[in-house]
Design a protein around this motif. Structure first.
Motif, PDB file in Angstrom:
ATOM      1  N   ASP A 153     -18.075  -3.471 -13.733  1.00  0.00           N
ATOM      2  CA  ASP A 153     -18.636  -2.158 -14.085  1.00  0.00           C
ATOM      3  C   ASP A 153     -19.878  -1.838 -13.260  1.00  0.00           C
ATOM      4  OD1 ASP A 153     -16.938  -1.250 -16.125  1.00  0.00           O
ATOM      5  OD2 ASP A 153     -17.930  -2.528 -17.588  1.00  0.00           O
ATOM      6  N   GLU A 154     -20.748  -2.837 -13.169  1.00  0.00           N
ATOM      7  CA  GLU A 154     -22.021  -2.636 -12.477  1.00  0.00           C
ATOM      8  C   GLU A 154     -21.801  -2.338 -10.995  1.00  0.00           C
ATOM      9  OE1 GLU A 154     -25.874  -5.402 -11.664  1.00  0.00           O
ATOM     10  OE2 GLU A 154     -25.038  -5.462 -13.684  1.00  0.00           O
ATOM     11  N   ALA A 155     -20.931  -3.090 -10.373  1.00  0.00           N
ATOM     12  CA  ALA A 155     -20.634  -2.867  -8.956  1.00  0.00           C
ATOM     13  C   ALA A 155     -19.983  -1.494  -8.747  1.00  0.00           C
ATOM     14  CB  ALA A 155     -19.728  -3.970  -8.429  1.00  0.00           C
ATOM     15  N   LEU A 156     -19.132  -1.099  -9.691  1.00  0.00           N
ATOM     16  CA  LEU A 156     -18.493   0.212  -9.586  1.00  0.00           C
ATOM     17  C   LEU A 156     -19.539   1.321  -9.684  1.00  0.00           C
ATOM     18  CD1 LEU A 156     -15.452   1.364  -9.505  1.00  0.00           C
ATOM     19  CD2 LEU A 156     -15.950   2.019 -11.845  1.00  0.00           C
ATOM     20  N   ALA A 157     -20.464   1.172 -10.645  1.00  0.00           N
ATOM     21  CA  ALA A 157     -21.524   2.174 -10.824  1.00  0.00           C
ATOM     22  C   ALA A 157     -22.429   2.225  -9.593  1.00  0.00           C
ATOM     23  CB  ALA A 157     -22.331   1.862 -12.077  1.00  0.00           C
ATOM     24  N   ASP A 158     -22.723   1.059  -9.006  1.00  0.00           N
ATOM     25  CA  ASP A 158     -23.538   1.029  -7.789  1.00  0.00           C
ATOM     26  C   ASP A 158     -22.830   1.750  -6.646  1.00  0.00           C
ATOM     27  OD1 ASP A 158     -25.508  -0.400  -9.051  1.00  0.00           O
ATOM     28  OD2 ASP A 158     -24.976  -2.331  -8.160  1.00  0.00           O
ATOM     29  N   SER A 159     -21.544   1.478  -6.500  1.00  0.00           N
ATOM     30  CA  SER A 159     -20.765   2.132  -5.443  1.00  0.00           C
ATOM     31  C   SER A 159     -20.718   3.638  -5.671  1.00  0.00           C
ATOM     32  CB  SER A 159     -19.334   1.573  -5.410  1.00  0.00           C
ATOM     33  OG  SER A 159     -19.360   0.223  -5.029  1.00  0.00           O
ATOM     34  N   TYR A 160     -20.555   4.029  -6.928  1.00  0.00           N
ATOM     35  CA  TYR A 160     -20.517   5.447  -7.282  1.00  0.00           C
ATOM     36  C   TYR A 160     -21.837   6.115  -6.882  1.00  0.00           C
ATOM     37  CZ  TYR A 160     -19.859   9.607 -10.212  1.00  0.00           C
ATOM     38  OH  TYR A 160     -19.723  10.891 -10.663  1.00  0.00           O
ATOM     39  N   ALA A 161     -22.935   5.459  -7.200  1.00  0.00           N
ATOM     40  CA  ALA A 161     -24.260   6.003  -6.878  1.00  0.00           C
ATOM     41  C   ALA A 161     -24.462   6.119  -5.367  1.00  0.00           C
ATOM     42  CB  ALA A 161     -25.348   5.128  -7.492  1.00  0.00           C
ATOM     43  N   GLN A 162     -23.746   5.289  -4.614  1.00  0.00           N
ATOM     44  CA  GLN A 162     -23.847   5.337  -3.158  1.00  0.00           C
ATOM     45  C   GLN A 162     -22.842   6.305  -2.537  1.00  0.00           C
ATOM     46  OE1 GLN A 162     -23.532   1.227  -1.934  1.00  0.00           O
ATOM     47  NE2 GLN A 162     -25.309   0.639  -3.149  1.00  0.00           N
ATOM     48  N   GLY A 163     -22.108   7.021  -3.393  1.00  0.00           N
ATOM     49  CA  GLY A 163     -21.234   8.070  -2.883  1.00  0.00           C
ATOM     50  C   GLY A 163     -19.746   7.768  -2.900  1.00  0.00           C
ATOM     51  N   LEU A 164     -19.369   6.585  -3.380  1.00  0.00           N
ATOM     52  CA  LEU A 164     -17.942   6.260  -3.484  1.00  0.00           C
ATOM     53  C   LEU A 164     -17.473   6.734  -4.849  1.00  0.00           C
ATOM     54  CD1 LEU A 164     -18.045   2.679  -1.954  1.00  0.00           C
ATOM     55  CD2 LEU A 164     -17.501   4.824  -0.805  1.00  0.00           C
ATOM     56  N   LYS A 165     -16.938   7.947  -4.904  1.00  0.00           N
ATOM     57  CA  LYS A 165     -16.672   8.596  -6.186  1.00  0.00           C
ATOM     58  C   LYS A 165     -15.190   8.758  -6.499  1.00  0.00           C
ATOM     59  CE  LYS A 165     -21.074  11.038  -5.927  1.00  0.00           C
ATOM     60  NZ  LYS A 165     -21.825  10.538  -7.041  1.00  0.00           N
ATOM     61  N   THR A 166     -14.324   8.256  -5.636  1.00  0.00           N
ATOM     62  CA  THR A 166     -12.887   8.329  -5.906  1.00  0.00           C
ATOM     63  C   THR A 166     -12.252   6.954  -5.678  1.00  0.00           C
ATOM     64  OG1 THR A 166     -12.237   8.849  -3.634  1.00  0.00           O
ATOM     65  CG2 THR A 166     -12.823  10.716  -5.048  1.00  0.00           C
ATOM     66  N   VAL A 167     -11.085   6.770  -6.289  1.00  0.00           N
ATOM     67  CA  VAL A 167     -10.362   5.507  -6.102  1.00  0.00           C
ATOM     68  C   VAL A 167     -10.033   5.319  -4.620  1.00  0.00           C
ATOM     69  CG1 VAL A 167      -8.180   4.335  -6.574  1.00  0.00           C
ATOM     70  CG2 VAL A 167      -9.454   5.386  -8.441  1.00  0.00           C
ATOM     71  N   LYS A 168      -9.679   6.408  -3.959  1.00  0.00           N
ATOM     72  CA  LYS A 168      -9.334   6.321  -2.532  1.00  0.00           C
ATOM     73  C   LYS A 168     -10.523   5.798  -1.723  1.00  0.00           C
ATOM     74  CE  LYS A 168      -7.425   9.071   1.231  1.00  0.00           C
ATOM     75  NZ  LYS A 168      -7.023  10.406   1.669  1.00  0.00           N
ATOM     76  N   GLN A 169     -11.702   6.340  -2.004  1.00  0.00           N
ATOM     77  CA  GLN A 169     -12.905   5.893  -1.288  1.00  0.00           C
ATOM     78  C   GLN A 169     -13.219   4.437  -1.602  1.00  0.00           C
ATOM     79  OE1 GLN A 169     -15.515   8.958  -2.811  1.00  0.00           O
ATOM     80  NE2 GLN A 169     -15.529  10.042  -0.863  1.00  0.00           N
ATOM     81  N   LEU A 170     -13.051   4.056  -2.869  1.00  0.00           N
ATOM     82  CA  LEU A 170     -13.320   2.668  -3.265  1.00  0.00           C
ATOM     83  C   LEU A 170     -12.298   1.715  -2.643  1.00  0.00           C
ATOM     84  CD1 LEU A 170     -14.245   3.404  -6.940  1.00  0.00           C
ATOM     85  CD2 LEU A 170     -15.717   2.171  -5.345  1.00  0.00           C
ATOM     86  N   LYS A 171     -11.097   2.198  -2.498  1.00  0.00           N
ATOM     87  CA  LYS A 171     -10.052   1.378  -1.886  1.00  0.00           C
ATOM     88  C   LYS A 171     -10.385   1.132  -0.410  1.00  0.00           C
ATOM     89  CE  LYS A 171      -5.043   0.986  -1.900  1.00  0.00           C
ATOM     90  NZ  LYS A 171      -3.796   1.580  -2.375  1.00  0.00           N
ATOM     91  N   GLN A 172     -10.787   2.191   0.269  1.00  0.00           N
ATOM     92  CA  GLN A 172     -11.097   2.068   1.694  1.00  0.00           C
ATOM     93  C   GLN A 172     -12.327   1.201   1.931  1.00  0.00           C
ATOM     94  OE1 GLN A 172     -11.346   6.235   2.730  1.00  0.00           O
ATOM     95  NE2 GLN A 172      -9.186   6.333   3.294  1.00  0.00           N
ATOM     96  N   ALA A 173     -13.356   1.385   1.111  1.00  0.00           N
ATOM     97  CA  ALA A 173     -14.627   0.707   1.369  1.00  0.00           C
ATOM     98  C   ALA A 173     -14.722  -0.670   0.711  1.00  0.00           C
ATOM     99  CB  ALA A 173     -15.778   1.582   0.882  1.00  0.00           C
TER     100      ALA A 173
END
Ligand code: FES
Length: 56
Positions: free
Chosen positions: A11-31
Motif C-alpha cells: 500500500d505504502e509503495a503504491l501511495a508513494d508511486s501515486y504521489a510521484q505521478g503514477l496514477k494508472t495501472v498502465k503507468q505502474l506496470k510500465q514503471a
C-alpha cells in the motif's frame, strides 16, 4: 498490505508511486512492473488507485 506480491509492492509503495505521478495501472506496470508476472493484483491495484483518486 501487499497489493502486488510478485513485485513486492505494498500500500505504502503504491501511495508513494501515486504521489510521484503514477496514477494508472498502465503507468505502474510500465514503471514498477505491477501486474506483469501473474496479473492477479490488477483488480486490487485499480481499487487502491480509485481510493487514492477520491482522497485528493
Ligand atoms: Fe502482481 Fe502477481 S501479484 S503480478
Amino acid at each position: 498490505m501487499w497489493v502486488c506480491l510478485c513485485e513486492q509492492i505494498n500500500d505504502e509503495a503504491l501511495a508513494d508511486s501515486y504521489a510521484q505521478g503514477l496514477k494508472t495501472v498502465k503507468q505502474l506496470k510500465q514503471a514498477k512492473h505491477l501486474g506483469s508476472t501473474c496479473g492477479k493484483c490488477i483488480r486490487l491495484a485499480k481499487q487502491k488507485l480509485d481510493q487514492l483518486d477520491s482522497s485528493f
